[in-house]
Design a protein around this motif. Sequence first.
Motif, PDB file in Angstrom:
ATOM      1  N   ALA A 231       0.852  -1.191   0.000  1.00 50.08           N
ATOM      2  CA  ALA A 231       0.000   0.000   0.000  1.00 50.08           C
ATOM      3  C   ALA A 231       0.886   1.239   0.000  1.00 50.08           C
ATOM      4  CB  ALA A 231      -0.925   0.010   1.211  1.00 50.08           C
ATOM      5  N   LYS A 233       1.187   5.121   1.133  1.00 51.40           N
ATOM      6  CA  LYS A 233       0.615   6.039   2.112  1.00 51.40           C
ATOM      7  C   LYS A 233       1.349   7.372   2.056  1.00 51.40           C
ATOM      8  CE  LYS A 233      -2.054   2.794   3.882  1.00 51.40           C
ATOM      9  NZ  LYS A 233      -3.535   2.833   3.784  1.00 51.40           N
ATOM     10  N   THR A 260       5.868   3.449   0.440  1.00 49.48           N
ATOM     11  CA  THR A 260       5.189   2.182   0.179  1.00 49.48           C
ATOM     12  C   THR A 260       5.452   1.248   1.348  1.00 49.48           C
ATOM     13  OG1 THR A 260       5.432   2.444  -2.212  1.00 49.48           O
ATOM     14  CG2 THR A 260       4.991   0.229  -1.395  1.00 49.48           C
ATOM     15  N   ILE A 261       4.375   0.711   1.911  1.00 47.85           N
ATOM     16  CA  ILE A 261       4.503  -0.221   3.027  1.00 47.85           C
ATOM     17  C   ILE A 261       3.954  -1.577   2.598  1.00 47.85           C
ATOM     18  CG2 ILE A 261       4.380   1.595   4.777  1.00 47.85           C
ATOM     19  CD1 ILE A 261       1.471   0.938   5.207  1.00 47.85           C
ATOM     20  N   PHE A 262       4.426  -2.632   3.242  1.00 51.35           N
ATOM     21  CA  PHE A 262       3.937  -3.969   2.914  1.00 51.35           C
ATOM     22  C   PHE A 262       3.814  -4.781   4.197  1.00 51.35           C
ATOM     23  CE2 PHE A 262       8.505  -4.260   2.837  1.00 51.35           C
ATOM     24  CZ  PHE A 262       8.811  -5.512   3.350  1.00 51.35           C
ATOM     25  N   THR A 267      -4.115  -6.062   8.003  1.00 52.50           N
ATOM     26  CA  THR A 267      -3.584  -4.932   8.776  1.00 52.50           C
ATOM     27  C   THR A 267      -3.518  -3.678   7.913  1.00 52.50           C
ATOM     28  OG1 THR A 267      -2.267  -6.454  10.121  1.00 52.50           O
ATOM     29  CG2 THR A 267      -1.645  -4.129  10.161  1.00 52.50           C
ATOM     30  N   LEU A 268      -3.058  -3.838   6.670  1.00 47.41           N
ATOM     31  CA  LEU A 268      -2.974  -2.689   5.765  1.00 47.41           C
ATOM     32  C   LEU A 268      -4.345  -2.077   5.516  1.00 47.41           C
ATOM     33  CD1 LEU A 268      -0.408  -3.931   3.070  1.00 47.41           C
ATOM     34  CD2 LEU A 268       0.008  -2.438   5.027  1.00 47.41           C
ATOM     35  N   VAL A 301       4.021  -4.481   9.913  1.00 46.97           N
ATOM     36  CA  VAL A 301       4.115  -3.774   8.627  1.00 46.97           C
ATOM     37  C   VAL A 301       5.530  -3.220   8.479  1.00 46.97           C
ATOM     38  CG1 VAL A 301       3.280  -1.809   7.277  1.00 46.97           C
ATOM     39  CG2 VAL A 301       1.666  -3.199   8.595  1.00 46.97           C
TER      40      VAL A 301
END
Length: 411
Positions: A231, A233, A260-262, A267-268, A301
């Motif tokens: 995702a 953010k 960008t987080i993964f 959770t995302l 995350v």
Amino acid sequence: MSHNLLSRRQFDRLGTLLLALVLAVVVWVVSVQQKNPVQTTTLSSVPVEVVNLPDDLIFADNGSADIPAVDVRLRAPRNIIETLSVRDLDAFIDLSDAQPGRQEAVIQVEKKISGIDILDKTPEAVVVNLVSVIEKDVPVFANIIDSPPFGYTADAPEVTPTTVTVRGPEPQVERVQRAEVIVRLRDANSDVKIAQLVTLRDGDGAVVTDLAVEPRTVTVVVPIEQQQGFAEKSVRPDIVGQPAPNYTQTGITVDPTTVTIFGDPDTLAQLPGFVETTPININGATETIVERAPLIIPETVSVVAAQAVTVTIDIEPIPGSLTMTLRPVVQGLGPGLQVESISPRSIDVLLVGPQPRLNTLRANENVRAVLGLANLEEGVYPISPILVVPDDVTVQSVLPEAVQVTIIAKP
């Protein structure tokens, strides 16, 4: 008998007159030729034009005719030769009956002015090499030379139109196997759409040039999708505290602005559309703050690439204004003179600048009004005060703009 004798005499007179006329013409011609004799000359480097080349033929050497100039030998009176130039002749080769291949074309020369005779020319003819003009359709390919950021995938590119038409000399056109456009996907986190000129290439990948292409520009769309479990953010800095009195916060920049987080998709899905930084304290700040701030994210995350962002908080003095009353001081008065009066004795000055700086100003100390009286004699003068202020302070207005100074001799 007498009648026949008369006729013979008249005939003899007529013959004499005709002979005299012929002699007069001969004398005139000789005289003219002596004054303006006919001469022979060679006009060099007359350009040769190509005419009537069929539309389906072209010169083999990159489409260039490259016909050598011709030297023309001609005869004309001296007065014409003295002003003669290559612009007075038309030299050309007529290719209306030409065929593909090497062939000889006769050089033709025509005169644009009267009074000259064209004798010969060098060369008489030239060899031209013609090839057929053809066209063909070739496919267009998008050359993707890099990848989107981690966490994103690129689908197959969509090219519009899928083919282009290539036109030109047959040998070159036959070399072309495809048209190509280059697409860069670095940093692309959404669909990429570009309009770009195509490059023609042969079977070995070498570039083929000097051909007409229709259309010259194609459109390429590359769909970009985010992978499952990733995702993007935006970053929101957490600013706490207030700048020092008379200072204000004028701007905030974050680099990068998004991350960008993964991690676990569930959770995302529960996270808001942003991630915050750890608190950045600006309490009592009097200048710009640049800080590397970590991001606050759940333990399950992770952040792609950097785990922190650079936050810049711009702090500037609050602009303000100050009205100050000054007593002008005299400077540069000559010997033997004195100031009898200054009217009015004080002036009002409006100053603008950073409020912290204005708070340090003192009338007649670090802000002064000076009256320059150098080279003045006895008398009454209107003098505009010279204001001496710090570099970061501006004089907005002075009232009055001039004072009346009376100068007298010392007793």
